[in-house]
Design a protein around this motif. Structure first.
Motif, mmCIF file in Angstrom:
data_model
loop_
_atom_site.group_PDB
_atom_site.id
_atom_site.type_symbol
_atom_site.label_atom_id
_atom_site.label_comp_id
_atom_site.label_asym_id
_atom_site.label_seq_id
_atom_site.Cartn_x
_atom_site.Cartn_y
_atom_site.Cartn_z
ATOM 1 N N THR A 303 0.889 -1.000 0.016
ATOM 2 C CA THR A 303 0.067 0.031 -0.023
ATOM 3 C C THR A 303 0.716 1.324 0.159
ATOM 4 O OG1 THR A 303 -0.071 0.238 2.508
ATOM 5 C CG2 THR A 303 -1.825 -1.176 1.270
ATOM 6 N N LYS A 304 0.201 2.310 -0.447
ATOM 7 C CA LYS A 304 1.003 3.602 -0.450
ATOM 8 C C LYS A 304 -0.016 4.627 -0.349
ATOM 9 C CE LYS A 304 4.772 3.047 -3.802
ATOM 10 N NZ LYS A 304 5.266 3.203 -5.117
ATOM 11 N N PRO A 390 -9.305 1.806 5.431
ATOM 12 C CA PRO A 390 -8.776 2.490 4.087
ATOM 13 C C PRO A 390 -9.743 1.955 2.876
ATOM 14 C CG PRO A 390 -7.197 1.269 5.316
ATOM 15 C CD PRO A 390 -8.325 1.365 6.076
ATOM 16 N N LEU A 391 -10.098 2.767 2.044
ATOM 17 C CA LEU A 391 -10.814 2.494 0.840
ATOM 18 C C LEU A 391 -10.136 1.843 -0.212
ATOM 19 C CD1 LEU A 391 -12.682 5.954 0.646
ATOM 20 C CD2 LEU A 391 -13.429 4.106 1.814
ATOM 21 N N ASN A 392 -10.579 0.592 -0.600
ATOM 22 C CA ASN A 392 -9.920 -0.295 -1.635
ATOM 23 C C ASN A 392 -10.135 -0.056 -2.971
ATOM 24 O OD1 ASN A 392 -8.187 -2.310 -2.855
ATOM 25 N ND2 ASN A 392 -9.931 -4.032 -2.119
ATOM 26 N N MET A 393 -8.981 0.423 -3.786
ATOM 27 C CA MET A 393 -9.377 0.800 -5.033
ATOM 28 C C MET A 393 -9.019 -0.581 -5.997
ATOM 29 S SD MET A 393 -11.063 3.469 -5.162
ATOM 30 C CE MET A 393 -12.108 2.984 -3.670
ATOM 31 N N GLY A 394 -8.429 -1.390 -5.328
ATOM 32 C CA GLY A 394 -8.247 -2.999 -6.132
ATOM 33 C C GLY A 394 -7.167 -2.678 -7.001
ATOM 34 N N ASN A 395 -7.597 -2.789 -8.473
ATOM 35 C CA ASN A 395 -6.601 -2.717 -9.624
ATOM 36 C C ASN A 395 -7.185 -1.485 -10.481
ATOM 37 O OD1 ASN A 395 -4.500 -3.255 -11.112
ATOM 38 N ND2 ASN A 395 -5.811 -4.835 -12.387
ATOM 39 N N SER A 396 -8.173 -0.599 -9.926
ATOM 40 C CA SER A 396 -8.449 0.597 -10.880
ATOM 41 C C SER A 396 -7.723 1.808 -10.734
ATOM 42 C CB SER A 396 -9.795 0.554 -10.704
ATOM 43 O OG SER A 396 -10.640 1.778 -11.357
ATOM 44 N N GLY A 397 -7.230 2.324 -11.822
ATOM 45 C CA GLY A 397 -6.368 3.559 -11.813
ATOM 46 C C GLY A 397 -7.567 4.487 -12.113
ATOM 47 N N THR A 398 -8.534 4.392 -12.960
ATOM 48 C CA THR A 398 -9.717 5.320 -12.967
ATOM 49 C C THR A 398 -10.311 5.686 -11.688
ATOM 50 O OG1 THR A 398 -10.202 4.169 -15.092
ATOM 51 C CG2 THR A 398 -11.687 5.855 -13.980
ATOM 52 N N SER A 411 -13.718 17.366 4.209
ATOM 53 C CA SER A 411 -13.134 17.882 5.360
ATOM 54 C C SER A 411 -12.457 16.806 6.257
ATOM 55 C CB SER A 411 -14.184 18.605 6.413
ATOM 56 O OG SER A 411 -15.181 17.433 6.632
ATOM 57 N N PHE A 412 -12.589 15.693 5.976
ATOM 58 C CA PHE A 412 -11.805 14.494 6.685
ATOM 59 C C PHE A 412 -10.824 13.931 5.834
ATOM 60 C CE2 PHE A 412 -15.819 12.905 4.517
ATOM 61 C CZ PHE A 412 -15.074 12.052 3.567
ATOM 62 N N ASN A 413 -9.887 13.189 6.607
ATOM 63 C CA ASN A 413 -8.689 12.861 5.971
ATOM 64 C C ASN A 413 -9.068 11.281 5.709
ATOM 65 O OD1 ASN A 413 -6.910 14.768 6.232
ATOM 66 N ND2 ASN A 413 -6.445 13.866 8.225
ATOM 67 N N SER A 414 -8.714 10.844 4.249
ATOM 68 C CA SER A 414 -8.911 9.375 4.235
ATOM 69 C C SER A 414 -7.602 8.634 3.353
ATOM 70 C CB SER A 414 -10.130 9.213 3.067
ATOM 71 O OG SER A 414 -10.128 10.229 2.297
ATOM 72 N N ILE A 415 -7.595 7.401 3.550
ATOM 73 C CA ILE A 415 -6.547 6.561 2.865
ATOM 74 C C ILE A 415 -7.076 5.587 1.682
ATOM 75 C CG2 ILE A 415 -4.856 5.042 3.296
ATOM 76 C CD1 ILE A 415 -4.768 5.782 6.209
ATOM 77 N N LEU A 416 -6.714 5.853 0.601
ATOM 78 C CA LEU A 416 -6.814 5.092 -0.527
ATOM 79 C C LEU A 416 -5.659 3.852 -0.641
ATOM 80 C CD1 LEU A 416 -7.964 7.834 -3.145
ATOM 81 C CD2 LEU A 416 -9.399 6.222 -2.174
ATOM 82 N N MET A 417 -6.328 2.931 -0.998
ATOM 83 C CA MET A 417 -5.297 1.594 -1.155
ATOM 84 C C MET A 417 -5.820 0.987 -2.568
ATOM 85 S SD MET A 417 -5.914 -0.119 2.559
ATOM 86 C CE MET A 417 -4.250 -0.606 2.699
ATOM 87 N N GLY A 418 -4.710 0.225 -3.120
ATOM 88 C CA GLY A 418 -4.776 -0.387 -4.301
ATOM 89 C C GLY A 418 -4.135 -1.778 -4.247
ATOM 90 N N ASP A 419 -4.330 -2.645 -5.167
ATOM 91 C CA ASP A 419 -3.380 -3.804 -5.202
ATOM 92 C C ASP A 419 -1.914 -3.573 -5.454
ATOM 93 O OD1 ASP A 419 -3.353 -3.493 -7.708
ATOM 94 O OD2 ASP A 419 -4.705 -5.169 -8.306
#
Lengths: 426, 426
Positions: A303-304, A390-398, A411-419
């Protein structure tokens, strides 16, 4: 937008579910005002004593003047009370129920005034236990469990959003589906197994005359009969109020069972083995797909974290051909719109389902996808909730790029994750 | 008497059950000689590598020259092999099987020579898992689990005693019953639930077209469908080989289910609730009675140890009216006799069942009580095994006094326990 921690919530019925909602809310919002009604004085006395509720009162007085009213009575009592409620509650009180059947409740709701209907969000937490009563209730009952909401075109997005936030705040995952889908699914995966379990135990009781058949029954039987320990009166009501769906699935079941009996009498070992293998495979798939918490961070690859810059606000109305990229956008736009958005020809795939899950996590109630249709109860751009994970976006660049834009405006912080592959993309 | 730790044991089939027997025996008796046969080279290779077995060989070579031979193949293979075995095994080799069905095996056994039959003890461990194969096997699978032996009047007490000691040594509780009782009980409490579980999953697969019905199924469904993960080919065989018993219980089940469907369509809520309440009560009783280890020391009241002096040896033949005191004596005398004792008009009560359990714990195989009949495979006065746990005499002064006499003549130490009232008696 109603601030839950400062709101006044009424609960009718302090059994396992009502009691667990009360305990969960008290635990999450110590300052909330909770009032309850229950036919059992013992339940309310204990709940007052353990400081779960602030007051108990008559049904009428509880219904009056609360911001949110939760009907946690047995299905037939919920139906009875829906008749009386429009004369009792305030014009902006949001109401929900917790019944295991939705059609029967919906029919009762249909004959109420439109102004009442729009505030009523039918709901059902898929959480429970074969134990019943306030004494079995717990503040963690709904943690990581699914709660199904079945709003329709009469339901306001404000009401849906409020009930979504309520369940979300006590740890549940909120899913939307239609009343029919809900009742059909529940008949198959919950009501039928309960009936099969009660029936098995009763067949064994009859068989048991003078011969203690239970004595050496093994663990498989114990598992299988567990559902037969559920509250008999409640379940008789559930079966009656979902009779037509249960009848359909029960007929299919008896037919299948009779087929297998014929294979047995024909000594058709190979066909039986093939049928059982089909079941084993399906069950394996089911357990892996739906019973492992796939969106938990442990299951993710590398994850990044990305630092994203604000983008412009997105607004408009779209009519576009259905494809993956457009399906992502449809969910996003529907979620941050105010009002109900219906999407047709939705492309259902791992990527778009990830985006759906992400907005559900941020408090948006979404029905479907069911046969290409998705209905989104938009919360408005300011209505998204801080995600709990964390919100998982899997393999989707879009999805990753679009979500980065949307989230940067919040207004909040959030974490996006991918494979792994997505995380390595620039 | 065969000394297990110095014996040579052959196992045909290294699946979940055969593999677990091998691992359990190796763990309990490091010096034992274990040889096995399996159609899968992978299974035997792993078992050799992990030092569970000493050698693997052809089926014929394994059968030759072992003291005990265990048939742990699928039921139809066990049946096939019973034809060949009399020409292969030694005259004093004791044989047992582990099949979930006993009538079909027994029929195959009936056409073997008397000298072979007397050494063959039909058996079935009520332990398993929906997983299969050597890789799922474990040395603790049988710990505190019931193993049913179904000897008959052709079976020698020597063979029964040997197989009893084998299971006892790896932690199992051995229970005797007739072949018919076993197959009827298993059809009702294990085979039918498996069929119901396979059927449920397959009905849902059909229902599932275009609509992911499993997606939001809750924990009750997961429990209920667990049995559908069992080995399909094995279970197809089990159903075929116990077809008539399964047909009977399946007919009763379909009839009951159809009745409940009628109650549902009649909207007969009260009758449904009464039926479900009956099931709930029976299940509660079942769980409390048979799934709490009632004989464990934690469940006992005050305990006291008695120092007892040796009494004379008891010997003789009795024909007496059935009552509690005589029932105790019948078990005791039958257990320490050499040969098979049949007791009729046995008074079944908590006290006499405690005495039965005590002798089972000391290695005696006892069939029943079933309709007042108890069959005891006596091990002789020197044949009792050291009990693994204190023997609970409950509230019976008679049992306590008689047992004290018997146990004082044994070469091992043992502890007798009673409930609070008995422990306070002089």
């Amino acid at each position: 937008m109603l601030v839950l921690s400062e709101s006044s919530i009424g609960i009718l019925g302090l059994g396992l579910i009502g009691g667990s909602i009360a305990r969960s809310l008290r635990h999450r919002f110590p300052t909330i005002n909770l009032i309850a009604h229950d036919v059992s004085d013992t339940n309310t006395e204990i709940a007052l004593k353990d400081k779960t509720i602030d007051a108990c009162d008559t049904l009428e007085n509880v219904a009056k003047g609360v911001d949110i009213l939760i009907l946690a009575l047995p299905p037939l009592n919920n139906i009875e009370i829906i008749d009386k409620l429009p004369g009792l509650v305030n014009a902006d009180t949001v109401i929900t129920d917790v019944s295991s059947v939705k059609s029967a409740i919906n029919i009762a709701l249909n004959s109420t005034p439109t102004s009442f209907k729009r505030n009523f969000v039918l709901g059902h937490p898929l959480a429970g236990s074969e134990q019943s009563g306030y004494s079995a209730s717990s503040s963690t009952l709904f943690y990581e469990r699914n709660v199904i909401l079945t709003p329709n075109e009469n339901t306001s997005t404000r009401a849906v959003g409020t009930i979504h936030r309520l369940w979300h705040s006590i740890g549940a995952n909120v899913i939307g589906m239609s009343v029919c889908e809900h009742d059909e699914m529940l008949a198959a995966t919950s009501h039928l197994p309960h009936l099969l379990s009660y029936t098995l135990v009763n067949v064994l009781i009859k068989k048991n005359k003078g011969n203690d058949i239970f004595r050496y029954a093994a663990g498989g039987f114990a598992d299988f009969s567990r559902l037969a320990s559920s509250d008999p009166a409640l379940w008789a009501e559930i079966f009656l109020t979902n009779a037509s769906e249960i009848e359909a699935i029960l007929d299919a079941y008896i037919k299948q069972l009779t087929n297998y009996k014929d294979l047995l009498l024909d000594k058709n070992k190979d066909s039986l083995a093939i049928e059982f293998a089909k079941a084993k495979t399906a069950r394996k798939y089911f357990m892996e797909k739906h019973f492992s918490s796939q969106s938990s961070p442990e299951n993710m690859a590398v994850t990044k974290n990305y630092v994203v810059n604000p983008s412009n606000r997105i607004k408009g109305s779209l009519r576009v051909p259905g494809d993956k990229s457009i399906s992502h956008r449809a969910i996003i736009l529907g979620s941050i719109a105010e009002g109900i958005t219906t999407v047709r020809d939705f492309l259902e795939g791992e990527d778009t389902l990830n985006t759906l899950a992400a907005f559900r996590e941020m408090g948006v109630t979404i029905l479907g996808p069911s046969r290409g249709k998705v209905v989104i109860y938009g919360v408005g751009l300011r209505g998204l909730q801080k995600p709990r994970k964390p919100l998982n976006m899997g393999n989707s660049g879009t999805a990753m790029r679009l979500m980065a834009g949307i989230l940067s405006a919040q207004s909040f912080n959030s974490i996006l994750m991918g494979d792994e592959s997505l995380s390595n993309r620039p």
